[in-house]
Motif scaffolding. Structure first.
Motif, PDB file in Angstrom:
ATOM      1  N   VAL A  91      12.172  16.862 -18.548  1.00  0.00           N
ATOM      2  CA  VAL A  91      12.682  15.755 -18.753  1.00  0.00           C
ATOM      3  C   VAL A  91      14.291  15.606 -18.847  1.00  0.00           C
ATOM      4  O   VAL A  91      14.963  16.502 -18.879  1.00  0.00           O
ATOM      5  CB  VAL A  91      12.288  15.125 -20.343  1.00  0.00           C
ATOM      6  N   GLU A  92      14.907  14.335 -18.669  1.00  0.00           N
ATOM      7  CA  GLU A  92      16.270  14.006 -18.502  1.00  0.00           C
ATOM      8  C   GLU A  92      17.194  14.838 -19.719  1.00  0.00           C
ATOM      9  O   GLU A  92      18.093  15.547 -19.320  1.00  0.00           O
ATOM     10  CB  GLU A  92      16.625  12.695 -18.602  1.00  0.00           C
ATOM     11  N   CYS A  93      16.440  14.826 -20.671  1.00  0.00           N
ATOM     12  CA  CYS A  93      17.310  15.339 -21.815  1.00  0.00           C
ATOM     13  C   CYS A  93      17.483  16.788 -21.839  1.00  0.00           C
ATOM     14  O   CYS A  93      18.375  17.359 -22.739  1.00  0.00           O
ATOM     15  CB  CYS A  93      16.891  14.696 -23.250  1.00  0.00           C
ATOM     16  N   PHE A  94      16.768  17.692 -21.034  1.00  0.00           N
ATOM     17  CA  PHE A  94      17.049  18.954 -20.864  1.00  0.00           C
ATOM     18  C   PHE A  94      18.315  19.353 -20.378  1.00  0.00           C
ATOM     19  O   PHE A  94      18.798  20.456 -20.589  1.00  0.00           O
ATOM     20  CB  PHE A  94      15.906  19.611 -19.855  1.00  0.00           C
ATOM     21  N   ASP A  95      18.888  18.625 -19.535  1.00  0.00           N
ATOM     22  CA  ASP A  95      20.332  18.624 -18.875  1.00  0.00           C
ATOM     23  C   ASP A  95      21.324  18.178 -19.616  1.00  0.00           C
ATOM     24  O   ASP A  95      21.448  16.845 -19.553  1.00  0.00           O
ATOM     25  CB  ASP A  95      19.847  18.457 -17.499  1.00  0.00           C
ATOM     26  N   LYS A  96      22.066  18.808 -20.447  1.00  0.00           N
ATOM     27  CA  LYS A  96      23.323  18.066 -21.208  1.00  0.00           C
ATOM     28  C   LYS A  96      24.230  17.331 -20.173  1.00  0.00           C
ATOM     29  O   LYS A  96      24.780  16.449 -20.453  1.00  0.00           O
ATOM     30  CB  LYS A  96      23.828  19.187 -21.753  1.00  0.00           C
ATOM     31  N   HIS A  97      24.189  17.596 -18.940  1.00  0.00           N
ATOM     32  CA  HIS A  97      25.265  16.920 -18.057  1.00  0.00           C
ATOM     33  C   HIS A  97      24.763  15.757 -17.570  1.00  0.00           C
ATOM     34  O   HIS A  97      25.524  14.726 -17.194  1.00  0.00           O
ATOM     35  CB  HIS A  97      25.690  17.978 -16.794  1.00  0.00           C
ATOM     36  N   LEU A  98      23.307  15.602 -17.259  1.00  0.00           N
ATOM     37  CA  LEU A  98      22.445  14.336 -16.945  1.00  0.00           C
ATOM     38  C   LEU A  98      21.969  13.366 -17.800  1.00  0.00           C
ATOM     39  O   LEU A  98      21.899  12.319 -17.499  1.00  0.00           O
ATOM     40  CB  LEU A  98      21.695  14.615 -15.555  1.00  0.00           C
ATOM     41  N   ASN A  99      21.971  13.933 -19.166  1.00  0.00           N
ATOM     42  CA  ASN A  99      21.330  13.372 -20.122  1.00  0.00           C
ATOM     43  C   ASN A  99      22.313  12.160 -20.590  1.00  0.00           C
ATOM     44  O   ASN A  99      23.161  12.047 -20.992  1.00  0.00           O
ATOM     45  CB  ASN A  99      21.232  14.255 -21.409  1.00  0.00           C
ATOM     46  N   THR A 100      21.396  10.905 -20.518  1.00  0.00           N
ATOM     47  CA  THR A 100      21.829   9.555 -20.606  1.00  0.00           C
ATOM     48  C   THR A 100      20.884   8.898 -21.982  1.00  0.00           C
ATOM     49  O   THR A 100      21.093   7.754 -22.282  1.00  0.00           O
ATOM     50  CB  THR A 100      21.812   8.537 -19.542  1.00  0.00           C
ATOM     51  N   CYS A 101      19.858   9.706 -22.387  1.00  0.00           N
ATOM     52  CA  CYS A 101      18.981   9.386 -23.124  1.00  0.00           C
ATOM     53  C   CYS A 101      19.806   9.126 -24.647  1.00  0.00           C
ATOM     54  O   CYS A 101      20.243   9.781 -25.237  1.00  0.00           O
ATOM     55  CB  CYS A 101      17.724  10.380 -23.584  1.00  0.00           C
ATOM     56  N   ARG A 102      19.375   7.816 -25.056  1.00  0.00           N
ATOM     57  CA  ARG A 102      20.066   7.474 -26.350  1.00  0.00           C
ATOM     58  C   ARG A 102      19.318   7.943 -27.566  1.00  0.00           C
ATOM     59  O   ARG A 102      19.949   7.826 -28.821  1.00  0.00           O
ATOM     60  CB  ARG A 102      20.279   5.786 -26.623  1.00  0.00           C
ATOM     61  N   LEU A 103      18.197   8.396 -27.175  1.00  0.00           N
ATOM     62  CA  LEU A 103      17.239   8.843 -28.523  1.00  0.00           C
ATOM     63  C   LEU A 103      17.534  10.412 -28.497  1.00  0.00           C
ATOM     64  O   LEU A 103      16.920  11.160 -29.543  1.00  0.00           O
ATOM     65  CB  LEU A 103      15.851   8.851 -28.235  1.00  0.00           C
ATOM     66  N   ASP A 104      18.358  11.072 -27.912  1.00  0.00           N
ATOM     67  CA  ASP A 104      18.469  12.613 -27.769  1.00  0.00           C
ATOM     68  C   ASP A 104      19.028  13.025 -29.008  1.00  0.00           C
ATOM     69  O   ASP A 104      20.026  12.374 -29.527  1.00  0.00           O
ATOM     70  CB  ASP A 104      19.535  13.053 -26.581  1.00  0.00           C
ATOM     71  N   GLY A 105      18.200  13.933 -29.587  1.00  0.00           N
ATOM     72  CA  GLY A 105      18.723  14.360 -31.028  1.00  0.00           C
ATOM     73  C   GLY A 105      17.666  13.687 -32.231  1.00  0.00           C
ATOM     74  O   GLY A 105      17.566  14.197 -33.196  1.00  0.00           O
ATOM     75  N   PHE A 106      17.119  12.552 -31.734  1.00  0.00           N
ATOM     76  CA  PHE A 106      16.277  11.960 -32.836  1.00  0.00           C
ATOM     77  C   PHE A 106      14.990  11.967 -32.371  1.00  0.00           C
ATOM     78  O   PHE A 106      14.068  11.577 -33.126  1.00  0.00           O
ATOM     79  CB  PHE A 106      16.592  10.488 -32.882  1.00  0.00           C
TER      80      PHE A 106
END
Length: 163
Positions: A91-106
């Motif tokens: 999933v996108e949030c695995f890559d800190k450079h490509l991550n745009t997920c607003r829920l990351d961390g939550f």
């Protein structure tokens, strides 16, 4: 989880070489490419990578070919997948450079998928290339011959002739 074509072809090369162990004539890239309907040039890149990993020896020229440097029973499927899959980010949030997920961390999805990915590799670690060569129940019950799947010399021994 879906394995890439590169991993699939890598497994085919390793299995083919393992099935040909003890054969007088070493298998070649061309032979494996023809047997599986794979581009020779694409397979050549994979073979070079396998040689670089120390899993395969390549010999050029007349009488040359491919030979496993490790016993098929020591080549773990988990290690093969780890070495050949370039992107295990599910999933996108695995890559800190490509991550745009607003829920990351939550969101708990990242942790759950990471755990599932680890479980996938752990399950593969329980098997080796040698395990892939064991006949399946369907193959054990098959009464006919599968000459296109049997390396040449083994087929000759079973049938007593070239076909």
């Amino acid at each position: 989880m879906r394995l890439t074509q590169r991993t699939d072809y890598t497994l085919r090369v390793l299995m083919y070489c393992a099935a040909c162990e003890g054969r007088a004539k070493l298998p070649t890239v061309s032979e494996i490419a023809e047997a599986h309907g794979i581009s020779r040039s694409h397979l050549m890149k994979i073979v070079m990578d396998l040689a670089g990993l120390g899993w395969l020896e390549t010999t050029r020229g007349r009488g040359g070919g491919l030979r496993l440097l490790k016993a098929p029973g020591s080549l773990s499927l988990g290690e093969i997948v780890r070495q050949t899959e370039t992107d295990m980010d599910m999933v996108e949030c695995f890559d800190k450079h490509l991550n745009t997920c607003r829920l990351d961390g939550f969101c708990r999805l990242k942790g759950i998928v990471k755990k599932a990915s680890r479980g996938f590799i752990e399950a593969l670690n329980a098997y080796t290339v040698a395990d892939l060569l064991e006949p399946t129940a369907a193959a054990r019950g098959f009464k006919g011959q599968l000459p296109h799947l049997i390396p040449l010399e083994k087929h000759e021994k079973k049938t007593g002739a070239l076909s």
